[in-house]
Design a protein around this motif. Structure first.
Motif, PDB file in Angstrom:
ATOM      1  N   ASP A  73       1.000  -1.217   0.069  1.00  0.00           N
ATOM      2  CA  ASP A  73      -0.119  -0.043   0.067  1.00  0.00           C
ATOM      3  C   ASP A  73       0.716   1.163   0.092  1.00  0.00           C
ATOM      4  N   LYS A  74       0.342   2.179   0.174  1.00  0.00           N
ATOM      5  CA  LYS A  74       1.100   3.660   0.103  1.00  0.00           C
ATOM      6  C   LYS A  74       2.239   3.695   1.153  1.00  0.00           C
ATOM      7  N   GLU A  75       1.988   2.964   2.367  1.00  0.00           N
ATOM      8  CA  GLU A  75       2.958   3.140   3.428  1.00  0.00           C
ATOM      9  C   GLU A  75       4.110   1.894   3.332  1.00  0.00           C
ATOM     10  N   GLY A  76       4.037   1.130   2.115  1.00  0.00           N
ATOM     11  CA  GLY A  76       4.826   0.212   1.813  1.00  0.00           C
ATOM     12  C   GLY A  76       4.418  -1.258   2.718  1.00  0.00           C
ATOM     13  N   GLU A  77       3.191  -1.124   3.117  1.00  0.00           N
ATOM     14  CA  GLU A  77       2.666  -2.516   3.815  1.00  0.00           C
ATOM     15  C   GLU A  77       2.156  -3.536   2.744  1.00  0.00           C
ATOM     16  N   LYS A  78       2.588  -4.781   2.831  1.00  0.00           N
ATOM     17  CA  LYS A  78       2.198  -5.523   1.592  1.00  0.00           C
ATOM     18  C   LYS A  78       0.955  -6.398   2.490  1.00  0.00           C
ATOM     19  N   ASP A  79       0.003  -6.815   1.357  1.00  0.00           N
ATOM     20  CA  ASP A  79      -1.119  -7.472   1.564  1.00  0.00           C
ATOM     21  C   ASP A  79      -1.563  -8.112   0.330  1.00  0.00           C
ATOM     22  N   ASN A  80      -2.325  -9.266   0.536  1.00  0.00           N
ATOM     23  CA  ASN A  80      -2.651  -9.881  -0.560  1.00  0.00           C
ATOM     24  C   ASN A  80      -3.996  -9.504  -0.873  1.00  0.00           C
ATOM     25  N   ILE A  81      -4.287  -8.996  -2.180  1.00  0.00           N
ATOM     26  CA  ILE A  81      -5.560  -8.342  -2.579  1.00  0.00           C
ATOM     27  C   ILE A  81      -6.339  -9.214  -3.525  1.00  0.00           C
ATOM     28  N   THR A  82      -6.334 -10.458  -3.768  1.00  0.00           N
ATOM     29  CA  THR A  82      -7.103 -11.254  -4.649  1.00  0.00           C
ATOM     30  C   THR A  82      -7.413 -12.275  -3.473  1.00  0.00           C
ATOM     31  N   PHE A  83      -8.843 -12.806  -3.947  1.00  0.00           N
ATOM     32  CA  PHE A  83      -9.408 -14.156  -3.396  1.00  0.00           C
ATOM     33  C   PHE A  83      -8.696 -15.605  -3.642  1.00  0.00           C
ATOM     34  N   GLY A  84      -8.365 -16.298  -2.651  1.00  0.00           N
ATOM     35  CA  GLY A  84      -7.905 -17.596  -2.877  1.00  0.00           C
ATOM     36  C   GLY A  84      -7.780 -18.264  -1.537  1.00  0.00           C
ATOM     37  N   PHE A  85      -7.021 -19.470  -1.637  1.00  0.00           N
ATOM     38  CA  PHE A  85      -7.163 -20.550  -0.706  1.00  0.00           C
ATOM     39  C   PHE A  85      -5.935 -20.968  -0.024  1.00  0.00           C
ATOM     40  N   ASP A  86      -5.608 -21.332   1.081  1.00  0.00           N
ATOM     41  CA  ASP A  86      -4.181 -21.654   1.586  1.00  0.00           C
ATOM     42  C   ASP A  86      -3.896 -23.314   1.260  1.00  0.00           C
ATOM     43  N   THR A  87      -4.866 -24.075   1.182  1.00  0.00           N
ATOM     44  CA  THR A  87      -4.369 -25.296   1.188  1.00  0.00           C
ATOM     45  C   THR A  87      -4.957 -26.194   0.072  1.00  0.00           C
ATOM     46  N   PHE A  88      -4.458 -27.224  -0.393  1.00  0.00           N
ATOM     47  CA  PHE A  88      -4.501 -28.133  -1.644  1.00  0.00           C
ATOM     48  C   PHE A  88      -6.197 -28.341  -1.789  1.00  0.00           C
ATOM     49  N   GLU A  89      -6.602 -28.859  -0.630  1.00  0.00           N
ATOM     50  CA  GLU A  89      -8.013 -29.397  -0.535  1.00  0.00           C
ATOM     51  C   GLU A  89      -9.122 -28.148  -0.697  1.00  0.00           C
ATOM     52  N   SER A  90      -8.586 -26.899  -0.031  1.00  0.00           N
ATOM     53  CA  SER A  90      -9.660 -25.783  -0.322  1.00  0.00           C
ATOM     54  C   SER A  90      -9.541 -25.279  -1.617  1.00  0.00           C
ATOM     55  N   ILE A  91      -8.222 -25.451  -2.443  1.00  0.00           N
ATOM     56  CA  ILE A  91      -8.132 -24.832  -3.729  1.00  0.00           C
ATOM     57  C   ILE A  91      -9.010 -25.694  -4.592  1.00  0.00           C
ATOM     58  N   ILE A  92      -9.108 -27.220  -4.227  1.00  0.00           N
ATOM     59  CA  ILE A  92      -9.833 -28.039  -5.160  1.00  0.00           C
ATOM     60  C   ILE A  92     -11.225 -27.684  -4.976  1.00  0.00           C
ATOM     61  N   ASN A  93     -11.628 -27.852  -3.865  1.00  0.00           N
ATOM     62  CA  ASN A  93     -13.120 -27.731  -3.313  1.00  0.00           C
ATOM     63  C   ASN A  93     -13.716 -26.213  -2.988  1.00  0.00           C
ATOM     64  N   GLY A  94     -12.806 -25.349  -2.981  1.00  0.00           N
ATOM     65  CA  GLY A  94     -13.378 -23.884  -2.825  1.00  0.00           C
ATOM     66  C   GLY A  94     -14.186 -23.319  -4.088  1.00  0.00           C
ATOM     67  N   ASP A  95     -14.222 -22.033  -4.075  1.00  0.00           N
ATOM     68  CA  ASP A  95     -15.087 -21.382  -5.255  1.00  0.00           C
ATOM     69  C   ASP A  95     -14.469 -21.701  -6.470  1.00  0.00           C
ATOM     70  N   PRO A  96     -15.206 -22.361  -7.500  1.00  0.00           N
ATOM     71  CA  PRO A  96     -14.768 -22.581  -8.791  1.00  0.00           C
ATOM     72  C   PRO A  96     -14.057 -21.716  -9.692  1.00  0.00           C
ATOM     73  N   TYR A  97     -14.167 -20.275  -9.432  1.00  0.00           N
ATOM     74  CA  TYR A  97     -13.733 -19.338 -10.243  1.00  0.00           C
ATOM     75  C   TYR A  97     -12.733 -18.580  -9.676  1.00  0.00           C
ATOM     76  N   PHE A  98     -12.652 -18.507  -8.367  1.00  0.00           N
ATOM     77  CA  PHE A  98     -11.655 -17.345  -7.911  1.00  0.00           C
ATOM     78  C   PHE A  98     -10.224 -17.437  -8.650  1.00  0.00           C
ATOM     79  N   GLY A  99      -9.907 -16.594  -9.394  1.00  0.00           N
ATOM     80  CA  GLY A  99      -8.625 -16.383 -10.077  1.00  0.00           C
ATOM     81  C   GLY A  99      -8.324 -17.247 -11.267  1.00  0.00           C
ATOM     82  N   SER A 100      -9.361 -18.140 -11.475  1.00  0.00           N
ATOM     83  CA  SER A 100      -9.092 -18.922 -12.733  1.00  0.00           C
ATOM     84  C   SER A 100      -9.277 -18.752 -13.885  1.00  0.00           C
ATOM     85  N   VAL A 101      -8.750 -19.410 -14.903  1.00  0.00           N
ATOM     86  CA  VAL A 101      -8.896 -19.142 -16.588  1.00  0.00           C
ATOM     87  C   VAL A 101     -10.282 -19.916 -16.525  1.00  0.00           C
ATOM     88  N   VAL A 102     -11.134 -18.888 -17.383  1.00  0.00           N
ATOM     89  CA  VAL A 102     -12.576 -19.417 -17.482  1.00  0.00           C
ATOM     90  C   VAL A 102     -12.702 -19.755 -19.380  1.00  0.00           C
TER      91      VAL A 102
END
Ligand code: GLA
Length: 376
Positions: A73-102
């Motif tokens: 951000d403008k103070e140099g603090e970093k953060d993730n700004i997109t939706f996604g998941f931390d684990t393999f299981e949640s990537i496979i079973n989570g929202d189908p479209y977050f960040g994906s190629v459609v």
């Protein structure tokens, strides 16, 4: 004398080895590929790209998706700004479209039917009476090949896919390639290319959700948006285009000058009611380099969208309801993310007046979209 020479040679050699190691360490830091699991017999990787500015994006070959975009951000603090998941299981079973190629066809095809050269094709219905986002087994839901990590100047990952004839009901064997480059200027450059051996239709996009406060930190109603589009594509109650291209001047759909997302979203305007908010394709003017900008004043983060495509679907996360728990255990609530999905207009195969989405054998479809991040 001999001793001094030997000593200096040793110093030079040590310095050389150190630089080489450092160089290797640097290159390794740029692209990291980790095996996180296996889905339907195929290896799924998490790929981390680090640019020279030290900023990180993460992707996975499951759905060729972006799952993490970490920018300051403008103070140099970093953060993730997109939706996604931390684990393999949640990537496979989570929202189908977050960040994906459609694909093959992003957005809706009315009644899941279209005709090419007199042949009617029928697709699976997965959105009321329509087909959405390539159908239930679309490209968001399959494991792509992760190409060789190329030694390019900037960190790059290549995903490829072979989509067989009649996959999800679409004709033609297709080869698809998506290249993500994370530039030192904090741009995600997405290059798509595709061929077919039979006449088919194609509308490919990336479906990332953005919240410039940081994903999971409040809603996007205060984000200031500009879309360089003098008209948009009105829809019916099933979110299928009526065929009209309506000028935005004087109505709450107008983002040719900056407006916050929330300023007019609750207005009693027919299209906002039908869309349950913004869920509409804008017809890009395609006159300037940048097609859309999103600015969030608290963090100072700015995102610019640049595309060669004729449209962008602006979607305000109207179907999010907090049941998806993303990175760091944060729920993704109603209107807590927005999408700017570049591509063609919905239902073009059934709308003769819209730019064509037909791809012929012998032709190569190519397109590029850039999401550029900075602060101001
Ligand atoms: C697109 C559509 C929305 C919704 C999302 C996924 O943006 O236009 O209506 O289906 O995808 O939830």
């Amino acid at each position: 004398m001999k001793r001094i020479l030997l000593l200096s040679l040793t110093v030079v050699a040590v310095a050389f080895i150190f630089t080489a190691c450092n160089q290797t360490a640097k290159n390794k830091a740029m692209v990291k590929k980790e095996l996180i699991g296996t889905h339907k017999g195929k290896e799924v990787f998490l790929i981390t790209l680090t640019n020279k500015a030290g900023n990180v994006i993460k992707l996975t070959n499951f759905g060729a998706r972006l799952t993490w975009i970490e920018v300051p951000d403008k103070e140099g603090e970093k953060d993730n700004i997109t939706f996604g998941f931390d684990t393999f299981e949640s990537i496979i079973n989570g929202d189908p479209y977050f960040g994906s190629v459609v694909g093959r066809y992003a957005n809706r095809i009315a009644k899941g039917k279209f005709t090419l050269d007199g042949v009617e094709y029928s697709l699976a219905l997965n959105n009321g009476p329509n087909t959405l986002h390539g159908g239930p087994g679309g490209w968001h839901s399959v494991v792509w090949e992760t190409g060789a990590i190329e030694k390019t100047k900037e960190p790059t990952v290549v995903f490829t896919l072979k989509s067989p004839d009649m996959e999800e009901g679409y004709p033609g064997n297709m080869d698809i390639k998506v290249v993500y480059t994370w530039t030192d200027n904090n741009e995600i450059v997405i290059d798509y290319s595709s061929t077919t051996d039979k006449k088919t239709v194609l509308n490919i996009t990336n479906h990332a959700y953005f919240n410039l406060h940081g994903a999971g930190h409040g809603d996007i109603l205060d984000h200031q948006l500009v879309i360089k589009a003098a008209s948009f594509v009105p829809v019916d109650s099933n979110l299928i285009p009526t065929g009209e291209l309506r000028p935005v001047a004087g109505i709450p759909m107008d983002f040719t000058t900056p407006h916050t997302v929330g300023e007019r979203i609750g207005e009693n305007y027919e299209q906002l009611i039908l869309g349950k908010g913004y869920d509409h394709t804008y017809v890009l003017d395609n006159k300037e380099e940048v097609d859309a900008t999103v600015y969030e004043p608290v963090s100072g983060r700015l995102m610019e969208v640049i595309t060669d495509q004729p449209g962008v679907q602006f979607y305000t996360g109207n179907f999010l309801n907090g049941t998806m728990i993303g990175h760091g255990g944060k729920p993704y609530n109603y209107r807590s993310g927005l999408c700017l999905e570049t591509g063609h207009f919905p239902d073009s195969p059934n709308q003769p007046e819209f730019p064509t989405t037909v791809l012929n054998p012998g032709d190569t479809f190519k397109s590029q979209t850039i999401y550029r991040f900075s602060v101001k």
